[in-house]
Design a protein around this motif. Structure first.
Motif, PDB file in Angstrom:
ATOM      1  N   PHE A 127       0.790  -1.228   0.047  1.00  0.00           N
ATOM      2  CA  PHE A 127       0.028  -0.015   0.029  1.00  0.00           C
ATOM      3  C   PHE A 127       0.819   1.199  -0.130  1.00  0.00           C
ATOM      4  CE2 PHE A 127      -2.175   3.204   2.548  1.00  0.00           C
ATOM      5  CZ  PHE A 127      -3.326   3.567   1.609  1.00  0.00           C
ATOM      6  N   THR A 128       2.028   1.192   0.712  1.00  0.00           N
ATOM      7  CA  THR A 128       2.685   2.461   0.901  1.00  0.00           C
ATOM      8  C   THR A 128       3.448   2.726  -0.660  1.00  0.00           C
ATOM      9  OG1 THR A 128       3.024   1.920   3.319  1.00  0.00           O
ATOM     10  CG2 THR A 128       4.759   3.580   2.430  1.00  0.00           C
ATOM     11  N   THR A 129       3.991   1.568  -0.824  1.00  0.00           N
ATOM     12  CA  THR A 129       4.731   1.520  -2.212  1.00  0.00           C
ATOM     13  C   THR A 129       3.675   2.246  -3.381  1.00  0.00           C
ATOM     14  OG1 THR A 129       6.178  -0.359  -1.567  1.00  0.00           O
ATOM     15  CG2 THR A 129       6.051   0.328  -3.822  1.00  0.00           C
ATOM     16  N   LEU A 130       2.383   1.704  -3.486  1.00  0.00           N
ATOM     17  CA  LEU A 130       1.663   1.897  -4.399  1.00  0.00           C
ATOM     18  C   LEU A 130       1.091   3.506  -4.249  1.00  0.00           C
ATOM     19  CD1 LEU A 130      -0.931  -0.856  -4.873  1.00  0.00           C
ATOM     20  CD2 LEU A 130       0.664   0.229  -6.644  1.00  0.00           C
TER      21      LEU A 130
ATOM     22  N   ARG B  64      14.687  10.250  -2.043  1.00  0.00           N
ATOM     23  CA  ARG B  64      15.575   9.386  -1.157  1.00  0.00           C
ATOM     24  C   ARG B  64      15.097   8.751   0.012  1.00  0.00           C
ATOM     25  NH1 ARG B  64      19.774  12.916  -1.127  1.00  0.00           N
ATOM     26  NH2 ARG B  64      19.766  12.736  -3.753  1.00  0.00           N
ATOM     27  N   ALA B  65      14.426   9.730   0.766  1.00  0.00           N
ATOM     28  CA  ALA B  65      14.088   9.113   2.036  1.00  0.00           C
ATOM     29  C   ALA B  65      12.942   8.166   1.894  1.00  0.00           C
ATOM     30  CB  ALA B  65      13.144  10.589   3.181  1.00  0.00           C
TER      31      ALA B  65
ATOM     32  N   ALA C  53      12.996   0.573   1.742  1.00  0.00           N
ATOM     33  CA  ALA C  53      14.068  -0.472   1.938  1.00  0.00           C
ATOM     34  C   ALA C  53      13.976  -0.896   3.040  1.00  0.00           C
ATOM     35  CB  ALA C  53      15.219   0.048   1.160  1.00  0.00           C
ATOM     36  N   ASN C  54      14.074  -0.161   4.172  1.00  0.00           N
ATOM     37  CA  ASN C  54      14.192  -0.737   5.469  1.00  0.00           C
ATOM     38  C   ASN C  54      12.938  -1.377   6.011  1.00  0.00           C
ATOM     39  OD1 ASN C  54      16.769   0.433   5.945  1.00  0.00           O
ATOM     40  ND2 ASN C  54      15.889   2.556   6.826  1.00  0.00           N
ATOM     41  N   TYR C  55      11.861  -1.183   5.602  1.00  0.00           N
ATOM     42  CA  TYR C  55      10.606  -1.600   5.946  1.00  0.00           C
ATOM     43  C   TYR C  55      10.744  -3.201   5.521  1.00  0.00           C
ATOM     44  CZ  TYR C  55       5.781  -2.141   7.302  1.00  0.00           C
ATOM     45  OH  TYR C  55       4.595  -2.456   8.139  1.00  0.00           O
TER      46      TYR C  55
ATOM     47  N   LEU D 251      12.988  -5.067   7.400  1.00  0.00           N
ATOM     48  CA  LEU D 251      12.608  -5.455   8.623  1.00  0.00           C
ATOM     49  C   LEU D 251      11.523  -6.685   8.704  1.00  0.00           C
ATOM     50  CD1 LEU D 251      12.642  -2.041  10.500  1.00  0.00           C
ATOM     51  CD2 LEU D 251      14.090  -4.073  10.892  1.00  0.00           C
ATOM     52  N   THR D 252      10.557  -6.494   7.387  1.00  0.00           N
ATOM     53  CA  THR D 252       9.474  -7.601   7.357  1.00  0.00           C
ATOM     54  C   THR D 252      10.095  -8.744   6.957  1.00  0.00           C
ATOM     55  OG1 THR D 252       8.157  -5.804   6.506  1.00  0.00           O
ATOM     56  CG2 THR D 252       7.425  -7.906   5.871  1.00  0.00           C
ATOM     57  N   LEU D 253      11.139  -8.945   6.345  1.00  0.00           N
ATOM     58  CA  LEU D 253      11.737 -10.168   6.008  1.00  0.00           C
ATOM     59  C   LEU D 253      12.193 -10.694   7.257  1.00  0.00           C
ATOM     60  CD1 LEU D 253      12.758 -11.965   3.631  1.00  0.00           C
ATOM     61  CD2 LEU D 253      14.738 -10.785   3.505  1.00  0.00           C
TER      62      LEU D 253
END
Length: 79
Positions: A23-26, A52-53, A59-61, A64-66
């Motif tokens: 959802f956030t990516t979309l 960039r942020a 990427a961090n999310y 962490l999910t993985l």
């Protein structure tokens, strides 16, 4: 707690976190310019720095999910 309960727990936690990530990516992709302007004004950042942020956040999310959701679920499934 049983192995079955933990497997179910980590499975649903992974599903929910992946849904939030998608959802956030979309939203970032679809509303990129509009939301970058808003966040740029809020945090006094230039648009390239805001984008960039966003990339760093996604990427961090994902990492962490993985690490905290998918790997424990997979380990429990393989036991």
């Amino acid at each position: 707690m049983t192995q079955e309960f933990l497997t179910t727990f980590f499975g649903w936690m992974a599903v929910l976190n992946i849904a939030v990530l998608l959802f956030t990516t979309l939203m970032v992709l679809l509303l990129q310019d509009w939301i970058a302007d808003i966040h740029g004004r809020m945090f006094r950042m230039e648009r390239p720095n805001v984008k960039r942020a966003y990339f760093r956040y996604l990427a961090n999310y994902k990492i962490l999910t993985l690490v905290f959701c998918i790997v424990p679920w997979l380990a429990l499934k393989l036991m």
